[in-house]
Structures are given as C-alpha cells and as structure tokens.
Design an enzyme around this catalytic site. Structure first.
Site, PDB file in Angstrom:
ATOM      1  N   GLY A 508       0.808  -1.209   0.000  1.00  0.00           N
ATOM      2  CA  GLY A 508       0.000   0.000   0.000  1.00  0.00           C
ATOM      3  C   GLY A 508       0.841   1.259   0.000  1.00  0.00           C
ATOM      4  O   GLY A 508       0.384   2.329  -0.368  1.00  0.00           O
ATOM      5  N   ASP A 623      -6.657  -1.346   7.376  1.00  0.00           N
ATOM      6  CA  ASP A 623      -6.568  -1.949   6.053  1.00  0.00           C
ATOM      7  C   ASP A 623      -6.312  -3.446   6.159  1.00  0.00           C
ATOM      8  O   ASP A 623      -5.403  -3.975   5.533  1.00  0.00           O
ATOM      9  CB  ASP A 623      -5.463  -1.249   5.242  1.00  0.00           C
ATOM     10  CG  ASP A 623      -5.612  -1.512   3.748  1.00  0.00           C
ATOM     11  OD1 ASP A 623      -6.684  -2.001   3.340  1.00  0.00           O
ATOM     12  OD2 ASP A 623      -4.666  -1.237   3.005  1.00  0.00           O
TER      13      ASP A 623
END
Ligand SMILES: *[C@@H]1O[C@H](CO)[C@@H](O)[C@H](O)[C@H]1NC(C)=O
Ligand SMILES: *[C@@H]1O[C@H](CO)[C@@H](O)[C@H](O)[C@H]1NC(C)=O
Ligand SMILES: *[C@@H]1O[C@H](CO)[C@@H](O)[C@H](O)[C@H]1NC(C)=O
Ligand SMILES: *[C@@H]1O[C@H](CO)[C@@H](O)[C@H](O)[C@H]1NC(C)=O
Ligand SMILES: *[C@@H]1O[C@H](CO)[C@@H](O)[C@H](O)[C@H]1NC(C)=O
Ligand SMILES: *[C@@H]1O[C@H](CO)[C@@H](O)[C@H](O)[C@H]1NC(C)=O
Ligand SMILES: *[C@@H]1O[C@H](CO)[C@@H](O)[C@H](O)[C@H]1NC(C)=O
Ligand SMILES: *[C@@H]1O[C@H](CO)[C@@H](O)[C@H](O)[C@H]1NC(C)=O
Length: 809
Positions: A508, A623
């Site tokens: 990410g 996340d």
C-alpha cells in the site's frame, strides 16, 4: 450591508446543494443568525451555527471545523441552556452584546456585555462599528471600532485550540480553563476540568468534581514537569507565561498540521492531530497514561515509579507512616521522617534525580536566583523542605522552594532534580546511594542532544514512556538505540540495489523487496514514497511506535533507514508469502487445510486484539485484508502494514481514493459512508477475512447463480436457512471440523453486522472462537447485496448532503 442578511438566507436555501456557495464571516449590529444559517470564517476553516450534538435533539449554537473533520465541535455558546426547537436566533446587540433567544425564551444565553463602556471614541448611541466575526482560528470575536470587546477564546469549553490562552488574567480576573462536556450528547459542564492553579508557582490540576485527579507539573521551561518535553516540536510551539498581569499556557501551530486538545466527557485529556490522508484525527498524546499519573498516589514524601511493583516507595530518609496500610497497598498517608530535623547545620540535602517536582501550591520562587542561592535560603529556614531549579534549560536556573510536605513526586525521564532536606545523621551508612551533597549547578543536561527524539518518543508513544528500560532501575530514554538504523548503502547492498528481481510486491505504501543482510538474515524492505521534511519527523515517530509493538501475530519491524527523502522500513522476511496467495488460487488453496485455517483465523484475531487493546497504544489497522496477512515458515499468520498512520507517505488524495476502492470488499459501512474509522471497522474487515478464509472466495468478487448477494449476503442467507456449512470451500471438505467452521462463520457474521455497536470487540471474538458457549444471533450484515458498489457510492454522494443537513437544519 443591508443585503448581507438576505444573502445569508439565499445562501442557506442552496447550501445543501452547493457547498461552495459564497458565505459570510461577519455580522453587524442588529443582524442575526437563525437556526439553519451559519457564519463561516474567511478561509473556510471554521463554521458557526446551530447544531445538535450526538443523539440529542436539543439545539446549541456552536463552532466547528468546516474544511477538515466537518462537524467536530470546538466551542458551544449555550452549553447549559439548550433550545428544544429550531427557533433559536443569535443576535448582535447594538452595543456589542451577543444574545441567543428562542421562541420560548428571550434570553437563552448572553455574552453579558450589555453594560460595556464602549471605548475607542465612539459614543454608545452609534453602533456602526460593532461587528462579530468568526476567525480562521476558531475564535468568535466582537469588535467595536477595531477594539476587541469580547471573544469566545476567553470562555473555553472542552477544547483547547491553538492560539487560546488557558490561565488567569489578574487584570480582568478572568480564569480560562477547560471543562468537559457532561456526555457526548450534552455539552453542559461535566465533571472534569483542567485549571491552572496560581498558588505558589503555577501548575495545572485536572479536577474530577471536587477532587484533584491529576497534576501537570510546574512548568520547567520546556514542559510541565512529569510530562513529555516539547523540544523542537515541528508541529507547534508552547508558551507558558508567568508575570504580574497574567499566567497562561498557550500553543501556536507552526506547520499546516492541525491539532486540538480535548478534555472528553469521560475525563480523558487528549491531544489530537488531523491526518489529511485518512481524513481523521489520531490521538497524538493522552494526558494520563499510567498509575503514577494519579495525583498523590503515594502520599506525602512518597515516590511513585511506574516500573516498580508496588509503585510506591518512601524517599530516602523516610518510612511509611502506617506500615500496615502501606503493606496493604494503601499509600495515601504516605511517609514520615525516620529522624527529626535538627535545623541549621544538622540538616543536609539529598538529591533526587529525574523526578517530577512536587505539588507547588505552597512554594516560593525567584526566577533569577542560582541553585546555590536557593540552597542558602532553604537551609536558613527550617520549614523549607526542599529546593530545585525553576527552569531546567541551559543547565538550570531560578529557585523553587517548598514549605510543606512534598506531595505527588514520580519518576520522570528528564533531567529534573530536587534537593530534599533530611537530617544529616541519615547520611551515615548511605554514602553509596544518590546523596551527593555538593553539586555543580552548571551541570550540562544530557537530554538536550537527543531532545527531539525524546520528545517524539515520549509524546507519541507515551504509553511506553516507562517501559523502555524495564529491567534496570534507572530510566534511560534512548529509544532510537532500540531500533537499529540501517544506512542506505546497507539496504541497497542487501537488495542488490533494489533490483527488479528482488521485488516481491507492491504494498500500500510502495514497493517491497526481499533482501539478505550481511549476517545472512533475510529481510523484507518496504520502500515508502518520498515525502517532505514534515513527513520525516512523523516517520521517525511512527517507527518508534511501531517498533514497540511486538506480538507473535504481527510482522516484526527490524529497523529503518532514512536517507534524504528516502524512507525505508525493514521487516522480518516471511517465507510463505501472504494469505491471498494461497486462499484464492485453486491449486495452492489445497495446501491450506482446516486446522491451518482455523489457526490463522485465531492468530489474526489475537494480533488485532493486541493492536486494539493490549499494546495500550490502541492502533486501528484500517486496512486488514488477505494480502496484508503474511505467513511464516510454519504457516502462522502475521499481520503487516499496521501502525502506519498513513500521514507521511505522500499527500496524493487520488491515491487514497484508489486505495479505498482497491480494498473495497473489506471496508465497513461507517467508513464508506462517513469516512469514520474505529476499532469496529477493523472488526468488520476481520469478519470479511474470516468468510474469505472459509469460503475461498473474495467478498467483492463473489457471485452466485441464484441471487445477487455478495459473500456476506450469501453467508447470512445460508446461516438463516441453517445451511451455513455450504459456505465452506470445496478444498476443505476433507479436513473440516464442522463445529469449528460453523462457529467461525457465526462469529464472522457478528463481526460484519451493519451497526458498529452491534459488532463484538476483538476480545469477545477471541473468546467466542475459543469457547463453546451459545452465541448471540447476528443481525443483517452491511452491504449484503451484490450491488454494494453502486449503493455505497451513491450513499457517499449524499453523504455531504446528510451531514450538512444534520447541522444546517
Ligand atoms: C482549511 O482552511 C485553512 C484556512 O484557510 C487552510 O489553511 C487549510 O489548508 C485548509 N485545510 C484543508 C484540509 O483544506
Ligand atoms: C451572564 O449573566 C447571567 C446572569 O448573571 C449568568 O447567569 C450567565 O451565566 C452569564 N452568561 C455568561 C455567558 O457568562
Ligand atoms: C450591568 O449593569 C447593571 C446595573 O448597573 C448591574 O446590575 C449588572 O450586574 C451589570 N451586568 C454585568 C454583566 O456587568
Ligand atoms: C530574586 O533574586 C534576585 C537575585 O538574588 C534578587 O535581586 C531579587 O530581588 C529577587 N526577587 C524577589 C522577588 O525576591
Ligand atoms: C520560613 O518561610 C516561611 C514561609 O515562607 C515563613 O512564613 C517563615 O517566616 C520563614 N521563617 C524564617 C525564620 O525565615
Ligand atoms: C556544556 O555544554 C557546552 C556545549 O556543548 C560546552 O561548551 C560546555 O563546556 C559544557 N559544560 C560543562 C560543564 O560540561
Ligand atoms: C550497486 O550500485 C553501485 C553504484 O551504482 C555499484 O557500485 C554496485 O556494484 C551495485 N551493486 C550491485 C550488487 O549491483
Ligand atoms: C512454507 O515455508 C517453508 C519454509 O520456507 C516451506 O518448507 C514450506 O513448504 C512452505 N509451505 C508452503 C505451504 O508453501
């Protein structure tokens, strides 16, 4: 002037549709703001109008952030006197008095300025010069011909904003302090307050009703004694001013990072920082962290050390007043002298280093005296119990004397010393311990070199302040020694100059490389996107925080590297890739049998529980997804990418949007709709993950011939029809233990319930998975239809509208 008010009305009629409708920041005498209208500061930072807090339907006039964190209330006018309908109006009187009235009450609230003698040469029958303006600082000011005659910053509520002063103005008699709300739904004055006490040398008390709950040091030049230092802070500068006219504490932002300090209705004082990337506030520091922060826990002459068990000991030369109570962990009555003072030459001073200075309500001070003069004065007066430097900067200066029992002393990881009067005879036989009677007032402070890191570490990771060096008796603050630094050269060498063949993924935050250190250890190198100076500082803070998080189900951070704009994190290498690698591949999924999957389900739960609760930092992962669960050589799950507040890696908002869409199947409704994260959003993602582990299907890609539900909807349907077992992946049929599978599905359904408050905590999840007791029935999951994409997006679009409505109605 005249058409300004019509402009407001015009504006309000369209504000629900047009967010960029021109707004006003000023009203003049005899103008008003009705419920539904609002005043917006010039730069669009703050907005003022009527609102209803939390679940309440009552109406209050308040000020909130507008362009960030829409709706976070920072000030309330009629805290104690809510309006029960929409008839509220704020008016500016001719002489500058602000009043709120409603249909049932001509005086709901008043700024009480009716009798103000209007200065500045204008006569009071000519109100032309009176204006109210909402400033971009969040301050509501009333001016009369450029003279400030009233400001909301003089009457703080529960929020301490940059630029505000807390303290006492001796000229006007104004005491500015923070008071909590009664509850999140009721802004009336609650039980908690922070008040600067001006007796003796000033300090701040945290009150709970009539009881002092906590004490923020005396100011030592760098910070409140006992609390983390504020050196070279790149976010804000703090001031503490003591003079004949006023005593105040204030901070000003020096960067574009927004912070606020709130005294919450549960008594928690928190400093929060706005993180644009995640569009949320993160808790930057908690005011009270450990046992020793409780006021006077160890009584008079008691010393509190958080790393000792029990935490209370008597100071050198003192013993418990009541041995029995003391042994029973009741330390309130504190300690008494073992030997009586002789006064004069019969007494000596023993030095205690690295302590929070005692309660100064009965102290005396002189800012220009040296420590030696201070000693002389103290020695001369038999009722003087101790002395210390007032200011610890530049080797120390000033003199602070105590004339009472010394109260509320604790260990403090900063060079701040106090000299305590004891009978000279106490020294015999104690030459070894900390009793240097001679001293060098010009002793250099050792903290100043590493100051910034100390500040960062203690301030941001302050839960760990006293855990850094648990085993040795003393408190050393060298956090960066705990976290190895790697040079860019070392990292480049380990990864063959970041060669493409070493790249093992794109996380990410940037590419991830496999590497081998010179000692043969395998590592994973996460190379973060470039960032600004600001980001660098936050990066260091985060590294320190993350490195403190250690759990068998978390990927371990081994070190970091900073080189110019290059930010690199070095993790332990996980040989078996990530969970998604196995889960969603037909052949590889056969390698994960049920016992392994159940172990993974439980391991992830324990890892999240640690982040949420046991680490005491309360990290929300934000996340969680299959590709963020790494597997070690024994196929044990380790959560990665935790603890990154995402505030330092680029400021690209489109990247953020992409990211949200990318992990779409895992996000909860309150995040999708309100952009709001909580530990319950992680619980939701966990529930999705468990469904995926059991079914082998991706939530967002799931489809079924019979209906249009997504994986969650499908599981819910099967569960209600008593056919939940059918969810299980074909690859598991041979190994599955149906009681465990059904339990896991049931727990997962509880996790993905639509309302965050219905979802269990991770602690309950861990317990439910491990036990065999009955489970509550889950309610309908969030986004259960296959059309969730478009549904959520349309919800997002109306979101602005809904929130606007909430406050503008
Ligand atoms: C909000 O407005 C203030 C004042 O105009 C500005 O400094 C700040 O950059 C804005 N912040 C955001 C996130 O737009
Ligand atoms: C104004 O004065 C009234 C009466 O003295 C008092 O009840 C009220 O709390 C005051 N309002 C403010 C905002 O100080
Ligand atoms: C205003 O003046 C009146 C009469 O002089 C006095 O009784 C009242 O207390 C004053 N109010 C304030 C808020 O000073
Ligand atoms: C403080 O100490 C200085 C130096 O000893 C002295 O000149 C001054 O008068 C003292 N001030 C007070 C208020 O005692
Ligand atoms: C000692 O200090 C106290 C407190 O300041 C004062 O009341 C007392 O008079 C002093 N005694 C002497 C002998 O100076
Ligand atoms: C204190 O530090 C300064 C600057 O590092 C140095 O010049 C000075 O000699 C030091 N003083 C003592 C007493 O160590
Ligand atoms: C890495 O780059 C440096 C300089 O560009 C070069 O000297 C070195 O040989 C390279 N190392 C590897 C392993 O490619
Ligand atoms: C996991 O890694 C270990 C060691 O690298 C290896 O022996 C094992 O076969 C791997 N397991 C799977 C399922 O790939």
């Amino acid at each position: 002037m005249e058409n300004k008010s019509t402009h407001i009305i015009f504006c309000m009629a369209f504000i629900l549709l047009l967010s960029d409708c021109a707004t006003i920041d000023t009203i003049s005498a005899n103008q008003e703001i009705k419920d539904g209208d609002s005043l917006v500061s010039e730069g669009g930072m703050f907005e003022m109008g009527f609102f209803s807090p939390g679940k309440s339907k009552n109406r209050y006039m308040g000020i909130w952030y507008k362009n960030i964190s829409y709706g976070t209330i920072v000030w309330v006018a009629n805290r104690e006197t809510p309006i029960t309908d929409k008839s509220g109006v704020l008016k500016l009187g001719r002489h500058g008095n602000l009043v709120i009235l409603s249909s049932g009450n001509p005086m709901v609230w008043s700024s009480n300025l009716s009798n103000v003698s209007v200065s500045g040469g204008s006569n009071s029958n000519n109100p032309v010069g009176v204006v109210v303006k909402l400033l971009d600082s969040g301050n509501l000011v009333v001016w009369n011909n450029q003279n400030l005659i009233w400001q909301s910053f003089d009457y703080p509520g529960d929020t301490f904003l940059p630029g505000m002063k807390l303290g006492k103005d001796f000229v006007t008699g104004l005491q500015r302090s923070l008071t909590s709300w009664k509850s999140p739904d009721d802004p009336a004055t609650g039980e908690f307050s922070y008040i600067i006490d001006t007796n003796g040398y000033p300090q701040t008390f945290g009150w709970h009703g009539e009881v002092i709950a906590s004490r923020f040091g005396p100011w030592n030049g760098l910070g409140f004694s006992g609390f983390p230092l504020e050196i070279e802070n790149h976010v804000y500068i703090t001031e503490f001013v003591v003079n004949e006219k006023e005593i105040y504490h204030k901070y000003e932002l020096i960067s574009s990072v927004f912070t606020r300090v709130v005294l919450k209705s549960d008594g928690k004082g928190q400093s929060l920082q706005w993180i644009p990337r995640i569009k949320d506030w993160i808790v930057y520091a908690d005011a009270l962290v450990d046992t020793c922060d409780r006021f006077s826990l160890c009584g008079p002459y008691g010393m509190c050390s958080n790393n000792k068990h029990p935490p209370c000991t008597c100071m050198h030369g003192f013993e418990p007043r009541n041995q029995e109570e003391w042994r029973a962990s009741d330390w309130v009555s504190g300690c008494i002298r073992k030997r009586r003072l002789k006064c004069g030459d019969g007494d000596v001073f023993t030095k205690m280093t690295r302590v929070k200075l005692p309660d100064t309500r009965r102290s005396w001070y002189n800012a220009s005296m040296t420590l030696r003069e201070c000693e002389t004065i103290c020695k001369r007066n038999c009722s003087c119990t101790g002395y210390a430097n007032l200011d610890i900067r530049n080797g120390g200066s000033g003199c602070l004397l105590w004339f009472n029992e010394l109260l509320d002393i604790r260990d403090y990881d900063v060079e701040q010393d106090i000299y305590i009067r004891i009978a000279a005879s106490e020294l015999e036989g104690h030459v070894d311990s900390q009793v240097p009677i001679q001293f060098q007032p010009s002793e250099n402070n050792t903290y100043s070199g590493a100051s910034n890191f100390i500040r960062s570490a203690t301030y941001l990771c302050n839960d760990n302040r006293y855990m850094l060096d648990e085993n040795s008796g003393s408190l050393h603050m060298e956090p960066f020694n705990d976290i190895p630094y790697f040079s860019l050269l070392e990292v480049a060498r380990a990864t063959c100059n970041f060669s493409a063949s070493n790249k093992i993924g794109e996380g990410g935050f940037g590419p991830v490389y496999k590497g081998v250190l010179e000692d043969g250890r395998e590592i994973a190198v996460k190379r973060l996107s470039e960032t600004s100076e600001q980001g660098l500082d936050e990066f260091k803070n985060e590294v320190i925080c993350i490195a403190k998080l250690q759990h068998r189900n978390l990927v371990k951070l081994l070190g970091y590297c900073i080189h110019q704009n290059e930010l690199i994190l070095i993790y332990e290498y996980m040989s078996n890739n990530s969970l998604d690698y196995f889960l969603f591949d037909e052949t590889r999924s056969l390698m994960l049998d049920w016992p392994q999957r159940f172990n993974i389900i439980q391991g992830i739960a324990r890892g999240i529980l640690y982040l949420h609760q046991d680490s005491r930092l309360q990290i929300i992962h934000r996340d969680l997804k299959a590709s963020n669960i790494l597997l070690n050589s024994d196929m044990n799950p380790k959560i990665s990418d935790f603890g990154l507040a995402r505030n330092f890696v680029g400021q690209d908002t489109t990247a953020k949007t992409k990211k949200v869409v990318g992990t779409y199947g895992y996000i909860s409704s309150e995040y999708a709709v309100h952009g709001r994260f909580s530990i319950k959003s992680d619980v939701f993602s966990y529930g999705v993950l468990v469904m995926e582990i059991i079914s082998g299907n991706k939530n967002k890609e799931f489809s079924h011939g019979d209906h249009r539900d997504n994986l969650l909807g499908h599981a819910w349907r099967l569960h209600r029809e008593g056919r939940a077992v059918e969810l299980v992946s074909r690859s598991l049929h041979a190994s599955c233990v149906s009681s465990e599978v059904l339990r896991s599905i049931h727990v997962a359904l509880l996790c993905v319930q639509h309302l965050a408050e219905d979802r269990p905590t991770m602690l309950s999840v861990v317990l439910m998975l491990a036990s065999e007791g009955a489970l509550p029935q889950p309610k309908q999951p969030a986004f259960f239809t296959g059309e969730s994409h478009s549904e959520v997006q349309s919800v997002s679009v109306v979101n602005e509208y809904m929130i606007t409505q909430l406050y503008a109605r």
